[in-house]
Scaffold this active site. Structure first.
Site, PDB file in Angstrom:
ATOM      1  N   HIS A 137     100.275 144.806  16.643  1.00 32.54           N
ATOM      2  CA  HIS A 137      99.293 145.574  17.651  1.00 32.54           C
ATOM      3  C   HIS A 137      97.930 146.235  16.657  1.00 32.54           C
ATOM      4  O   HIS A 137      98.014 146.113  15.400  1.00 32.54           O
ATOM      5  CB  HIS A 137      99.835 146.448  18.500  1.00 32.54           C
ATOM      6  CG  HIS A 137     100.955 147.206  17.915  1.00 32.54           C
ATOM      7  ND1 HIS A 137     100.746 148.192  16.790  1.00 32.54           N
ATOM      8  CD2 HIS A 137     102.405 147.231  17.714  1.00 32.54           C
ATOM      9  CE1 HIS A 137     101.735 148.698  16.432  1.00 32.54           C
ATOM     10  NE2 HIS A 137     102.905 148.055  16.977  1.00 32.54           N
ATOM     11  N   HIS A 148      99.442 147.935  13.696  1.00 31.95           N
ATOM     12  CA  HIS A 148      99.371 147.094  12.330  1.00 31.95           C
ATOM     13  C   HIS A 148      97.895 146.986  11.762  1.00 31.95           C
ATOM     14  O   HIS A 148      97.737 146.950  10.706  1.00 31.95           O
ATOM     15  CB  HIS A 148     100.132 145.705  12.637  1.00 31.95           C
ATOM     16  CG  HIS A 148     101.523 145.643  13.051  1.00 31.95           C
ATOM     17  ND1 HIS A 148     101.766 145.685  14.455  1.00 31.95           N
ATOM     18  CD2 HIS A 148     102.505 146.363  12.458  1.00 31.95           C
ATOM     19  CE1 HIS A 148     103.186 145.768  14.406  1.00 31.95           C
ATOM     20  NE2 HIS A 148     103.456 146.285  13.155  1.00 31.95           N
TER      21      HIS A 148
END
Ligand code: PAF
Length: 284
Positions: free
Chosen positions: A34, A37
């Site tokens: 997501h 990250h």
């Protein structure tokens, strides 16, 4: 973007890049990526010549009663996100590639540090994290590795492991990325139904209130923590695992929230355990 499934391939690419004088940044992940990250990949991209991301749901950091089997996975989506953010190589090993059949070698901090906070209910978690991160460091041999502040205890433990094991890798902590309503981004948010998703906002509300109190000069940890707990317990779907103030390096409980203190929480929303935190004075 290169997709490497074996340790050998990763080593070959890294060797080639080193020969070209490139620096290497590593972003260890368990996939289902997501924006949190993505922010780590962006940071690595801005600081390193080549960016390696590992995408591996590590079994050794899950206890038998935890969500290893149901942990969300979507490698196709991960690759798309990683390509968009300029990752050079994604390491996507099988469990068999990462672990020998009867592997019994672990990297573990043996004092109280990994037993605090999340370690109280997840006793083998940080041993698994240290072991897999240590293996990834040995495989990739990066100059820098990037971890999110959301897992603040993990970040502190990895910093210590790197120091004590003389890894010579710079550990870069990156700020928590939130949804527009405040919820910290997490792969586990996907477990929440609509009602739980709303209820989950008590975590960030408590974090923001705690931070506000500290910024306004309240340093008595019990005062801050009790206001934060009250916000959470007012939500019927929420059950506190812990809301604690600890030294940001040692993870030992503190009575005063001064700069560097980590105020962290784990809260069950229904069956989903979510974490959130703030660091007094900000992340260093
Ligand atoms: O933070 C995570 O996603 C994991 O704990 C890590 C660092 C990738 C190790 O499996």
């Amino acid at each position: 973007m290169i997709i490497a499934k074996t340790i050998k391939e990763v080593r070959e690419y890294v060797k080639k890049w080193r020969g070209e004088g490139q620096s290497i940044g590593l972003v260890p992940t368990m996939g289902y990526l997501h924006d949190g990250h993505a922010s780590l990949v962006d940071k690595a991209r801005s600081e390193c010549g080549k960016v390696v991301v590992s995408d591996f749901v590590n079994p050794t950091q899950f206890s038998p009663n935890e969500d290893l089997q149901s942990y969300p996975r979507d490698f196709e989506h991960d690759c798309k996100l990683l390509e968009e953010h300029g990752c050079d190589l994604v390491f996507y090993p099988s469990v068999e590639e990462m672990y020998e059949p009867n592997a019994a070698t672990y990297v573990e901090i043996l004092d109280e540090m990994p037993k605090q906070l999340c370690g109280k209910t997840r006793p083998i978690h940080f041993r698994g994290v240290c072991t897999v991160v240590s293996k990834l460091f040995n495989i990739v041999q990066p100059d820098k590795a990037f971890f999110g502040q959301k897992d603040a205890q993990q970040l502190a433990i990895i910093r210590r492991m790197v120091k004590e094991m003389s890894y010579g890798i710079e550990i870069i902590g990156c700020p928590i990325v939130r949804e527009s309503d405040g919820l910290a981004k997490s792969s586990r948010n996907t477990y929440l139904n609509a009602e739980e998703r709303k209820a989950a906002l008590v975590l960030s509300k408590a974090v923001f209130r705690g931070e506000e109190l500290v910024k306004s000069g309240v340093i008595d940890s019990e005062k801050v923590l009790s206001e934060m707990r009250a916000i959470i317990t007012a939500e019927p779907l929420a059950k506190i695992d812990y809301v604690s103030a600890v030294d940001g390096v040692t993870m030992q409980p503190v009575t005063e929230i001064t700069n560097g203190v980590l105020v962290a929480m784990a809260v069950y929303i229904g069956k989903t355990r979510l974490i959130d935190n703030f660091i007094a004075g900000g992340l260093k």
